[in-house]
Enzyme design. Structure first.
Site, PDB file in Angstrom:
ATOM      1  N   CYS A  75      -6.752   6.655  -0.672  1.00  0.00           N
ATOM      2  CA  CYS A  75      -5.862   5.666  -0.062  1.00  0.00           C
ATOM      3  C   CYS A  75      -6.481   5.049   1.186  1.00  0.00           C
ATOM      4  O   CYS A  75      -6.197   3.894   1.522  1.00  0.00           O
ATOM      5  CB  CYS A  75      -4.492   6.276   0.235  1.00  0.00           C
ATOM      6  SG  CYS A  75      -4.486   7.614   1.442  1.00  0.00           S
ATOM      7  N   CYS A 129      -3.257   1.034  -1.275  1.00  0.00           N
ATOM      8  CA  CYS A 129      -3.297   2.460  -0.945  1.00  0.00           C
ATOM      9  C   CYS A 129      -2.271   3.248  -1.740  1.00  0.00           C
ATOM     10  O   CYS A 129      -2.511   4.404  -2.116  1.00  0.00           O
ATOM     11  CB  CYS A 129      -3.090   2.676   0.551  1.00  0.00           C
ATOM     12  SG  CYS A 129      -1.517   2.071   1.204  1.00  0.00           S
ATOM     13  N   CYS A 155       0.191  -4.782   7.225  1.00  0.00           N
ATOM     14  CA  CYS A 155      -0.141  -4.480   5.825  1.00  0.00           C
ATOM     15  C   CYS A 155       0.280  -5.615   4.887  1.00  0.00           C
ATOM     16  O   CYS A 155      -0.281  -5.753   3.793  1.00  0.00           O
ATOM     17  CB  CYS A 155       0.547  -3.188   5.379  1.00  0.00           C
ATOM     18  SG  CYS A 155      -0.137  -1.702   6.127  1.00  0.00           S
ATOM     19  N   ASP A 157      -4.796  17.003  17.768  1.00  0.00           N
ATOM     20  CA  ASP A 157      -4.402  17.446  16.434  1.00  0.00           C
ATOM     21  C   ASP A 157      -4.164  18.948  16.315  1.00  0.00           C
ATOM     22  O   ASP A 157      -4.180  19.484  15.212  1.00  0.00           O
ATOM     23  CB  ASP A 157      -5.470  17.000  15.417  1.00  0.00           C
ATOM     24  CG  ASP A 157      -4.945  17.031  13.993  1.00  0.00           C
ATOM     25  OD1 ASP A 157      -3.732  16.841  13.809  1.00  0.00           O
ATOM     26  OD2 ASP A 157      -5.745  17.244  13.064  1.00  0.00           O
ATOM     27  N   CYS A 161       0.337  -5.996   0.626  1.00  0.00           N
ATOM     28  CA  CYS A 161      -0.683  -5.156  -0.009  1.00  0.00           C
ATOM     29  C   CYS A 161      -0.137  -3.761  -0.307  1.00  0.00           C
ATOM     30  O   CYS A 161       0.522  -3.139   0.531  1.00  0.00           O
ATOM     31  CB  CYS A 161      -1.905  -5.042   0.905  1.00  0.00           C
ATOM     32  SG  CYS A 161      -3.198  -3.972   0.260  1.00  0.00           S
ATOM     33  N   CYS A 191      -8.372   0.483   1.569  1.00  0.00           N
ATOM     34  CA  CYS A 191      -7.704  -0.415   2.511  1.00  0.00           C
ATOM     35  C   CYS A 191      -8.566  -1.651   2.776  1.00  0.00           C
ATOM     36  O   CYS A 191      -9.728  -1.538   3.175  1.00  0.00           O
ATOM     37  CB  CYS A 191      -7.432   0.317   3.823  1.00  0.00           C
ATOM     38  SG  CYS A 191      -6.620  -0.713   5.064  1.00  0.00           S
ATOM     39  N   CYS A 236      -3.299   6.104  -5.422  1.00  0.00           N
ATOM     40  CA  CYS A 236      -3.049   7.544  -5.298  1.00  0.00           C
ATOM     41  C   CYS A 236      -2.991   8.215  -6.669  1.00  0.00           C
ATOM     42  O   CYS A 236      -2.166   7.857  -7.506  1.00  0.00           O
ATOM     43  CB  CYS A 236      -1.746   7.799  -4.547  1.00  0.00           C
ATOM     44  SG  CYS A 236      -1.395   9.562  -4.341  1.00  0.00           S
TER      45      CYS A 236
END
Length: 377
Positions: A248, A198, A192, A138, A195, A252, A202
């Protein structure tokens, strides 16, 4: 590619060592496995979704193609480390006199934890294969999430974060690039379905569409990466989030299979579980550095930290915090002064009006002056 016996033995050894080092997921992708990345990245950058993160545009060529970053790369080992919390990250949002800190930042900086482990695993690979290796976590222009999808760790959910069947939305990612040719894992299909939890949760409508995140509207970006004042339209939705946002991720449905992180340094420190805003706003620079030593929060600096805390105070509705807010009206940083003005105007309009008469005429910073006059929600 079919693994030869010697290669199978090497991969088995790497998997075993990765598990012993604390990694929870292991997969391999070919360096050329995601030819779609440049187009996807360019579309997001051209739309301006990266906001202030100019480094994303500056490194777009290397970011979009692992072989531009390192031409010798043939395979990429992607590792995942579970940082699952032991409680609902959203439970604290209703406690307005307390600060909510993103799960990933409640203890040690994950970069420090993961990088050393990656280096050890990469060293084993280099010794066994004789091939050159490079380690990334990262901090380099690597698109870890789509590579993790290609390596079979999970799939990028509609919130753009990797979702795992075993660990839900709670995986830190790291990558080992190698010149060795290794058999790739089976890519993970997107699961996903219909769904949209998420997207619906927000608080700032940061998703331009499923799988597309506009960082300029994201509270995680605004509270961590954004250097200026929090845009007015996002201050009330920010609530008591002072570093990051987990909404979000937390909703899940795949999190029902998640478990608490087995890495002690990724579990929340007691003093960062539900810190009082009153204590945080009192911190001077030395106190801030001491409290957050070894934490990713330290990287944003004292001024941006206080900006976030003061926005949370402005949303608290707690008049007892007004004197502490007032004390920050004379802060050296314009960023802090501006946030203190907004917070005091929200908390105690008469007190703010009295301060306005005393301070506005002497204020030289135009962004701070604007805070005295802008219409509040």
């Amino acid at each position: 590619m079919t693994a030869q016996p010697s290669t199978e033995k090497l991969i088995a050894e790497l998997r075993s060592r990765a598990t012993a080092l604390g990694f929870d997921s292991f997969g391999i992708a070919a360096a050329s496995s995601r030819p779609d990345l440049p187009d996807r990245l360019n579309a997001a950058l051209d739309a301006g979704w990266h906001g202030d993160m100019a480094w994303m545009a500056e490194t777009r060529e290397r970011r979009g193609d692992p072989n531009v970053l390192w031409p010798e790369a043939r395979s990429i080992i992607v590792l995942g480390m579970n940082y699952g919390p032991d409680s609902d990250p959203m439970a604290l949002l209703g406690e307005r006199d307390r600060a909510t800190i993103s799960v990933y930042a409640r203890n040690r900086d994950y970069h420090e934890i993961i990088k050393g482990k990656l280096k050890e695993l990469a060293g084993l690979l280099a010794r066994r294969s004789g091939a050159e290796v490079k380690v990334f976590v990262d901090t380099a222009p690597v698109m870890e999430k789509p590579l993790a999808e290609a390596a079979g760790l999970g799939w990028q959910g509609k919130h753009s974060v990797v979702v795992s069947r075993e660990f839900g939305s709670w995986l830190f990612l790291g990558a080992i690039f190698t010149a060795a040719e290794l058999p790739p894992s089976q890519p993970h299909a997107e699961n996903c379905g219909s769904c949209t939890k998420c997207l619906d949760i927000c608080p700032t409508n940061a998703f331009a569409a499923p799988f597309q995140l506009d960082a300029r509207r994201c509270l995680a970006y605004l509270s961590v990466e954004h250097h200026g004042p929090i845009p007015l339209e996002f201050r009330v939705p920010m609530g008591n989030r002072i570093y990051g946002c987990d909404d979000c991720l937390a909703v899940c449905p795949w999190n029902k299979f998640a478990s608490v992180s087995r890495e002690a340094r990724l579990r929340a420190r007691d003093d960062l579980q539900r810190p009082a805003l009153a204590d945080l706003v009192r911190l001077d620079d030395a106190g801030f550095r001491s409290l957050f030593a070894g934490s990713p929060i330290k990287r944003i600096g004292h001024a941006r930290f206080l900006r976030n805390v003061l926005i949370a105070i402005g949303n608290s509705g707690n008049l007892e915090l007004a004197p502490l807010t007032e004390a920050r009206l004379n802060a050296e940083s314009p960023l802090v002064r501006g946030a203190a003005i907004w917070a005091l105007r929200r908390l105690d309009p008469p007190r703010a009006a009295a301060q306005r008469l005393a301070l506005l005429a002497a204020e030289s910073d135009n962004t701070v002056r604007l805070e005295w006059t802008v219409e509040l929600e």
